[in-house]
Scaffold this active site. Sequence first.
Site, PDB file in Angstrom:
ATOM      1  N   GLU A 115       0.799  -1.225   0.000  1.00 18.31           N
ATOM      2  CA  GLU A 115       0.000   0.000   0.000  1.00 18.31           C
ATOM      3  C   GLU A 115       0.831   1.273   0.000  1.00 18.31           C
ATOM      4  OE1 GLU A 115      -3.167  -0.102   2.880  1.00 18.31           O
ATOM      5  OE2 GLU A 115      -4.165  -1.742   1.833  1.00 18.31           O
ATOM      6  N   GLU A 157      -5.252  -8.610   0.256  1.00 14.55           N
ATOM      7  CA  GLU A 157      -6.054  -8.272   1.436  1.00 14.55           C
ATOM      8  C   GLU A 157      -7.492  -8.026   1.024  1.00 14.55           C
ATOM      9  OE1 GLU A 157      -4.711  -5.186   4.147  1.00 14.55           O
ATOM     10  OE2 GLU A 157      -2.622  -5.734   3.741  1.00 14.55           O
TER      11      GLU A 157
END
Length: 473
Positions: free
Chosen positions: A166, A371
């Site tokens: 991320e 995720e």
Amino acid sequence: MHYAQLPAFPEDFLWGASTSAYQVEGAWDADGKGPSVQDVRTHFPEGTTDFKVAADHYHHVEEDVALMGEIGLKAYRFSIAWTRIVPDGDGEENAAGIAFYHRLIDAVIAQGITPIITMYHFDLPQALAERGGWANQATIDAFVRFAEILYREYGSKVRYWLTINEQNMLIMYGKMLGTTTLEGDAAQRDLYQQNHGMFLAQARAMIRCHELLPEAKIGPAPNVAYVYPASCAPEDVVAADDWNAVRNWLYTDLAARGEYNSLAWAYLVEKGWAPAIAEGDMEILAAAKPDFIAFNYYATQTVAAPSGDASDLRARGEDQQMVRGEVGVYKAVDNPNLPKNAFGWEIDPVGFRTTFRALWDRYRLPLLVTENGLGAFDELGEDGMVHDDYRIDYLQRHIEQIRLALADGVDVLGYCPWSAIDLISTHQGFSKRYGFIHVDRDEFDLKDLARSRKKSSYWYQEVIESRGARLDG
Ligand code: BG6
């Protein structure tokens, strides 16, 4: 489009689960580990714990991995704490830290589980942060060296590698995640210079991976939240395009195409935040080719045309998954079609499919979900089990959409929901749980840290055993 028949999940589909080092391991200063930016954080939202003990996975590795084996996971995606391997980021190697991940990887493989390694998940060595973080060339060089150590040590055992978790959240929520300590415009300029540094570090790590480990596969792991326009008003569509570019495509275009997305670049220039690009940088970025794109998906976002004043903003505090608005760029809007979880995050399984399609259309690279999951206040039942039917429902509805994405022609490598085991949320403490495995501790009372399987883990076991055919439980 409706399909009369849906394809089966591929036989080698990576049914997995995820964690990250600083959120699960604990043992924050054990066996020579150096401090990361997460360890020196002093501001925790009221009522939430720090990361010192977490789920104490460091001292429960064998037990935890055995439980993952029981569930039947085919893949385990976890990160390596840079500060265990090189405590100050670019100095001496730490043999004890290197040995720990050998133990973990060996245990994972012994269970027939494929390890998927994230090299860097929010835990930059504090010593490097103090020297300017990713805006300093020394950090970029240190990351490449760290990657080379990982390839040397674990390359014969590990096929799947993820560079940076991320990166977009590290930039957009830089204050919350410890990327910068500056404020205002200075912070934004610093963050986008660090962003450029991370792109370079990622590109060089991918190039070295291909040189040193020809069989390995490597890719980025951004958080992708497809952005919807609030209506079909053309101005809303432009705002959604803009925010898609700045939030999502800036990161994936750089990784996959080696170039700055032009809308995102226009935004950076307009704001005065465009990074300095040194001679040769763009050649390095263009030379790196990922083998797949991994992405984390929790929800979509919805935006409208900006009004150009404070009404564009949503006052809801720092939270990486909620649309927040930016004056003159886009207005944050709630999507009236979507329910929210206990933490105010929208739930959008169909948006998952849309996100797959958008990524596939743009890059034609295999996609790996690293995720997706539901944070909730789980309670142990009287029978000693967490009956997390709400999590089963969430996961089930997302897996159904993967199947539809497969029917749409998308190449999906695997699905690794967050999280394999309970761990500490980035900013909402231990009480916000995601795991298939319960860890018996409270926010501040560590109790006995006993492990037990939640109902969702039995359901997931069946899903894996049936290759996604038995989703109803
Ligand atoms: C992602 C991160 O943003 O979402 C994880 O990669 C994080 O580290 C997960 O834990 C869930 O978010 P949160 O804020 O609930 O922990």
